[in-house]
Design a protein around this motif. Structure first.
Motif, PDB file in Angstrom:
ATOM      1  N   LEU A 340      -7.352  17.852  -9.202  1.00  0.00           N
ATOM      2  CA  LEU A 340      -7.141  18.373  -7.858  1.00  0.00           C
ATOM      3  C   LEU A 340      -7.777  17.537  -6.749  1.00  0.00           C
ATOM      4  CD1 LEU A 340      -7.791  22.125  -8.761  1.00  0.00           C
ATOM      5  CD2 LEU A 340      -5.568  21.021  -8.423  1.00  0.00           C
ATOM      6  N   SER A 341      -8.297  16.373  -7.088  1.00  0.00           N
ATOM      7  CA  SER A 341      -8.843  15.486  -6.059  1.00  0.00           C
ATOM      8  C   SER A 341      -7.754  14.534  -5.570  1.00  0.00           C
ATOM      9  CB  SER A 341     -10.012  14.671  -6.622  1.00  0.00           C
ATOM     10  OG  SER A 341      -9.556  13.801  -7.645  1.00  0.00           O
ATOM     11  N   ASP A 342      -7.928  14.001  -4.373  1.00  0.00           N
ATOM     12  CA  ASP A 342      -6.982  13.005  -3.851  1.00  0.00           C
ATOM     13  C   ASP A 342      -6.826  11.846  -4.831  1.00  0.00           C
ATOM     14  OD1 ASP A 342      -6.686  14.517  -1.594  1.00  0.00           O
ATOM     15  OD2 ASP A 342      -7.666  13.101  -0.237  1.00  0.00           O
ATOM     16  N   GLU A 343      -7.946  11.415  -5.394  1.00  0.00           N
ATOM     17  CA  GLU A 343      -7.928  10.271  -6.291  1.00  0.00           C
ATOM     18  C   GLU A 343      -7.026  10.515  -7.503  1.00  0.00           C
ATOM     19  OE1 GLU A 343     -11.265  10.124  -3.607  1.00  0.00           O
ATOM     20  OE2 GLU A 343     -10.581  11.709  -4.962  1.00  0.00           O
ATOM     21  N   ALA A 344      -6.924  11.787  -7.919  1.00  0.00           N
ATOM     22  CA  ALA A 344      -6.093  12.113  -9.082  1.00  0.00           C
ATOM     23  C   ALA A 344      -4.607  12.095  -8.752  1.00  0.00           C
ATOM     24  CB  ALA A 344      -6.485  13.491  -9.622  1.00  0.00           C
ATOM     25  N   GLN A 345      -4.248  12.115  -7.454  1.00  0.00           N
ATOM     26  CA  GLN A 345      -2.841  12.217  -7.064  1.00  0.00           C
ATOM     27  C   GLN A 345      -2.238  10.895  -6.589  1.00  0.00           C
ATOM     28  OE1 GLN A 345      -1.649  15.068  -7.867  1.00  0.00           O
ATOM     29  NE2 GLN A 345      -3.686  15.933  -8.173  1.00  0.00           N
ATOM     30  N   ILE A 346      -3.074   9.921  -6.268  1.00  0.00           N
ATOM     31  CA  ILE A 346      -2.583   8.683  -5.656  1.00  0.00           C
ATOM     32  C   ILE A 346      -1.565   7.963  -6.535  1.00  0.00           C
ATOM     33  CG2 ILE A 346      -3.284   6.354  -4.983  1.00  0.00           C
ATOM     34  CD1 ILE A 346      -5.819   7.583  -3.777  1.00  0.00           C
ATOM     35  N   ASP A 347      -1.865   7.854  -7.813  1.00  0.00           N
ATOM     36  CA  ASP A 347      -0.960   7.123  -8.709  1.00  0.00           C
ATOM     37  C   ASP A 347       0.400   7.809  -8.809  1.00  0.00           C
ATOM     38  OD1 ASP A 347      -2.859   5.215  -9.157  1.00  0.00           O
ATOM     39  OD2 ASP A 347      -3.525   6.024 -11.085  1.00  0.00           O
ATOM     40  N   PHE A 348       0.392   9.149  -8.816  1.00  0.00           N
ATOM     41  CA  PHE A 348       1.657   9.891  -8.901  1.00  0.00           C
ATOM     42  C   PHE A 348       2.526   9.632  -7.675  1.00  0.00           C
ATOM     43  CE2 PHE A 348      -1.156  12.545 -11.579  1.00  0.00           C
ATOM     44  CZ  PHE A 348      -0.432  12.498 -12.757  1.00  0.00           C
ATOM     45  N   LEU A 349       1.898   9.661  -6.492  1.00  0.00           N
ATOM     46  CA  LEU A 349       2.661   9.450  -5.265  1.00  0.00           C
ATOM     47  C   LEU A 349       3.166   8.014  -5.183  1.00  0.00           C
ATOM     48  CD1 LEU A 349       3.606  10.907  -2.691  1.00  0.00           C
ATOM     49  CD2 LEU A 349       1.583  10.025  -1.545  1.00  0.00           C
ATOM     50  N   SER A 350       2.341   7.070  -5.585  1.00  0.00           N
ATOM     51  CA  SER A 350       2.752   5.668  -5.575  1.00  0.00           C
ATOM     52  C   SER A 350       3.943   5.449  -6.497  1.00  0.00           C
ATOM     53  CB  SER A 350       1.573   4.792  -6.010  1.00  0.00           C
ATOM     54  OG  SER A 350       1.928   3.430  -5.992  1.00  0.00           O
ATOM     55  N   ALA A 351       3.916   6.058  -7.675  1.00  0.00           N
ATOM     56  CA  ALA A 351       5.024   5.920  -8.627  1.00  0.00           C
ATOM     57  C   ALA A 351       6.296   6.547  -8.080  1.00  0.00           C
ATOM     58  CB  ALA A 351       4.643   6.565  -9.955  1.00  0.00           C
ATOM     59  N   PHE A 352       6.153   7.636  -7.337  1.00  0.00           N
ATOM     60  CA  PHE A 352       7.301   8.304  -6.735  1.00  0.00           C
ATOM     61  C   PHE A 352       8.021   7.378  -5.759  1.00  0.00           C
ATOM     62  CE2 PHE A 352       8.523  10.770  -2.859  1.00  0.00           C
ATOM     63  CZ  PHE A 352       9.683  11.338  -3.356  1.00  0.00           C
ATOM     64  N   PHE A 353       7.275   6.726  -4.877  1.00  0.00           N
ATOM     65  CA  PHE A 353       7.904   5.828  -3.908  1.00  0.00           C
ATOM     66  C   PHE A 353       8.474   4.589  -4.592  1.00  0.00           C
ATOM     67  CE2 PHE A 353       5.676   8.354  -0.730  1.00  0.00           C
ATOM     68  CZ  PHE A 353       6.624   8.393   0.276  1.00  0.00           C
ATOM     69  N   LYS A 354       7.842   4.136  -5.653  1.00  0.00           N
ATOM     70  CA  LYS A 354       8.392   3.001  -6.395  1.00  0.00           C
ATOM     71  C   LYS A 354       9.745   3.366  -7.001  1.00  0.00           C
ATOM     72  CE  LYS A 354       7.319  -0.475  -9.900  1.00  0.00           C
ATOM     73  NZ  LYS A 354       8.695  -0.452 -10.430  1.00  0.00           N
ATOM     74  N   SER A 355       9.863   4.608  -7.486  1.00  0.00           N
ATOM     75  CA  SER A 355      11.138   5.029  -8.069  1.00  0.00           C
ATOM     76  C   SER A 355      12.229   5.100  -7.003  1.00  0.00           C
ATOM     77  CB  SER A 355      10.986   6.394  -8.748  1.00  0.00           C
ATOM     78  OG  SER A 355      10.774   7.433  -7.804  1.00  0.00           O
ATOM     79  N   LEU A 356      11.869   5.505  -5.778  1.00  0.00           N
ATOM     80  CA  LEU A 356      12.844   5.532  -4.695  1.00  0.00           C
ATOM     81  C   LEU A 356      13.313   4.127  -4.348  1.00  0.00           C
ATOM     82  CD1 LEU A 356      11.340   8.207  -2.245  1.00  0.00           C
ATOM     83  CD2 LEU A 356      13.292   8.478  -3.778  1.00  0.00           C
ATOM     84  N   GLU A 357      12.370   3.190  -4.332  1.00  0.00           N
ATOM     85  CA  GLU A 357      12.733   1.794  -4.036  1.00  0.00           C
ATOM     86  C   GLU A 357      13.596   1.208  -5.139  1.00  0.00           C
ATOM     87  OE1 GLU A 357       9.058  -0.193  -3.385  1.00  0.00           O
ATOM     88  OE2 GLU A 357       8.607   0.875  -1.519  1.00  0.00           O
ATOM     89  N   ASP A 358      13.297   1.554  -6.403  1.00  0.00           N
ATOM     90  CA  ASP A 358      14.096   1.065  -7.514  1.00  0.00           C
ATOM     91  C   ASP A 358      15.527   1.583  -7.426  1.00  0.00           C
ATOM     92  OD1 ASP A 358      11.926  -0.271  -8.486  1.00  0.00           O
ATOM     93  OD2 ASP A 358      11.412   1.232  -9.999  1.00  0.00           O
ATOM     94  N   GLU A 359      15.688   2.860  -7.008  1.00  0.00           N
ATOM     95  CA  GLU A 359      17.024   3.421  -6.838  1.00  0.00           C
ATOM     96  C   GLU A 359      17.790   2.686  -5.742  1.00  0.00           C
ATOM     97  OE1 GLU A 359      16.754   7.568  -6.067  1.00  0.00           O
ATOM     98  OE2 GLU A 359      15.862   8.056  -8.012  1.00  0.00           O
ATOM     99  N   GLN A 360      17.055   2.388  -4.659  1.00  0.00           N
ATOM    100  CA  GLN A 360      17.673   1.705  -3.516  1.00  0.00           C
ATOM    101  C   GLN A 360      18.118   0.287  -3.894  1.00  0.00           C
ATOM    102  OE1 GLN A 360      15.170   1.667  -0.069  1.00  0.00           O
ATOM    103  NE2 GLN A 360      16.782   1.016   1.308  1.00  0.00           N
ATOM    104  N   ASN A 361      17.353  -0.365  -4.770  1.00  0.00           N
ATOM    105  CA  ASN A 361      17.661  -1.737  -5.142  1.00  0.00           C
ATOM    106  C   ASN A 361      18.644  -1.840  -6.305  1.00  0.00           C
ATOM    107  OD1 ASN A 361      15.846  -2.684  -3.197  1.00  0.00           O
ATOM    108  ND2 ASN A 361      14.125  -2.621  -4.621  1.00  0.00           N
ATOM    109  N   TYR A 362      18.927  -0.691  -6.919  1.00  0.00           N
ATOM    110  CA  TYR A 362      19.790  -0.698  -8.095  1.00  0.00           C
ATOM    111  C   TYR A 362      21.236  -1.031  -7.726  1.00  0.00           C
ATOM    112  CZ  TYR A 362      22.222   0.914 -12.289  1.00  0.00           C
ATOM    113  OH  TYR A 362      23.006   0.988 -13.389  1.00  0.00           O
TER     114      TYR A 362
END
Length: 362
Positions: A340-362
């Protein structure tokens, strides 16, 4: 550096759970490398609200505000992040201009407003339910990415609008050195041990606290301190038990949390994820409450941190089992740091935006 525009209410006007989550969202976006800018949708006047409902406009929409939003979109943004699902018209407009849009759901707002209308019985609240559902439907259909606070809300979105969350990110708060906070502050003496309730004045808090006051408080020997503007809802209440103390608004919560033996969360209605539960866990407290208070919090692997009760009598029994001298719960701190700390969520959010970029570049 990528740029992201956050569309939200003015988060400087209130200090409630929603505001804490909004501020968290901006912190996390900045942490993963975004330059953030904000477009404020002010609290609308009564006339504006009436027009919004009658003409099926986005929440708070006016001609002047839409013009301002259109001008803002002339800047270069990689994403438009809508901090709430009630801005359907703005989101659709941005999407049709070709912007990548993200919708963050503080609640499934149609469900929140339905529960509120059911509790208040107000005809104006009842009118808001289909209006909010209309805007939330647009937000859900036109967003490129959807974020909820828990799995239940994602499932509810699917049942109501046919699309669920792309990622679930629970409420989080900045990490802190909890142990040093306890070592630097002295606890009160044994004669004044208390349980703590912290909350703002909105219907789910009122319902829960009202139930606790009249069904549970008189049957326990503990003192209960109530902190926050929820006290305003009980100013004229009759028959308040003597062990209830309404503290009201305070400048800092540190003292009240640290000196409490446990935190109560008698919440049984609402939506989203309860920020005050996360806050209490973040202070290293044992939290006792109904299941709604823990919705979206995976506490099963952290025994003793969250005590979930199913009835008023169960609530009473669990309170009576408390150790009044245990102020700090190590398992709660572990749960906070790992989930429940910010530090525990950063990687999840970063991966989410990477997946959006991958979809856009596909």
């Amino acid at each position: 550096m990528k740029k992201i525009l956050i569309v939200s209410r003015d988060i400087t006007q209130k200090l409630d759970g929603g505001t804490l989550v909004s501020k968290r969202n901006e912190r996390l976006l900045q942490s993963i490398g975004f330059e953030t800018s904000r477009f404020i949708v002010p609290i609308p006047s009564l006339l504006t609200r009436i027009n919004n409902v009658i003409f099926s406009q986005s929440y708070g929409s006016t001609n002047a505000l839409m013009k301002s939003f259109r001008n803002k979109l002339r800047e270069q943004f990689d994403y438009i992040f809508f901090d709430g699902s009630i801005y359907g018209g703005y989101l659709k407009f941005a999407s049709q201009l070709g912007f990548k849009t993200i919708c963050f759901y503080h609640n499934v707002e149609s469900e929140y407003y339905r529960q509120k209308a059911e509790q208040t019985g107000s005809w104006t609240d009842k009118l808001m339910v289909p209006y909010i559902r209309y805007n939330e439907d647009i937000s859900t259909r036109y967003s490129d990415g959807r974020i909820t606070l828990n799995v239940r809300d994602s499932q509810l979105l699917i049942s109501q609008y046919g699309k669920g969350a792309d990622i679930v990110i629970p409420t989080s708060l900045p990490g802190r050195d909890i142990k040093s906070m306890y070592s630097s502050k002295s606890q009160e003496n044994n004669s004044t041990k208390y349980l703590l309730f912290v909350g703002s004045n909105f219907f789910a808090n009122y319902d829960g606290l009202n139930r606790f006051i009249y069904e549970i408080a008189s049957k326990i020997s503990w003192k209960i301190k109530v902190v926050g503007n929820i006290n305003e809802a009980f100013l004229n209440a009759k028959g308040i038990p003597e062990n209830i103390e309404f503290v009201g608004r305070v400048d800092s919560l540190d003292y009240y949390y640290i000196n409490a033996s446990a935190v109560i969360a008698p919440i049984y209605s609402g939506s989203g994820l309860k920020t005050k539960t996360v806050e209490a866990i973040g202070y290293g407290k044992t939290v006792i409450g109904f299941s709604e208070a823990f919705e979206g919090i995976d506490f099963e692997d952290y025994p003793g941190s969250c005590v979930c009760v199913a009835s008023d009598s169960d609530f009473i029994n669990k309170i009576n089992e408390l150790n009044p001298n245990q102020f700090y719960n190590e398992m709660s701190e572990k749960l906070f740091n790992e989930k429940l700390s910010d530090e525990a969520q950063i990687d999840f959010l970063s991966a989410f935006f990477k997946s959006l970029e991958d979809e856009q570049n596909y």
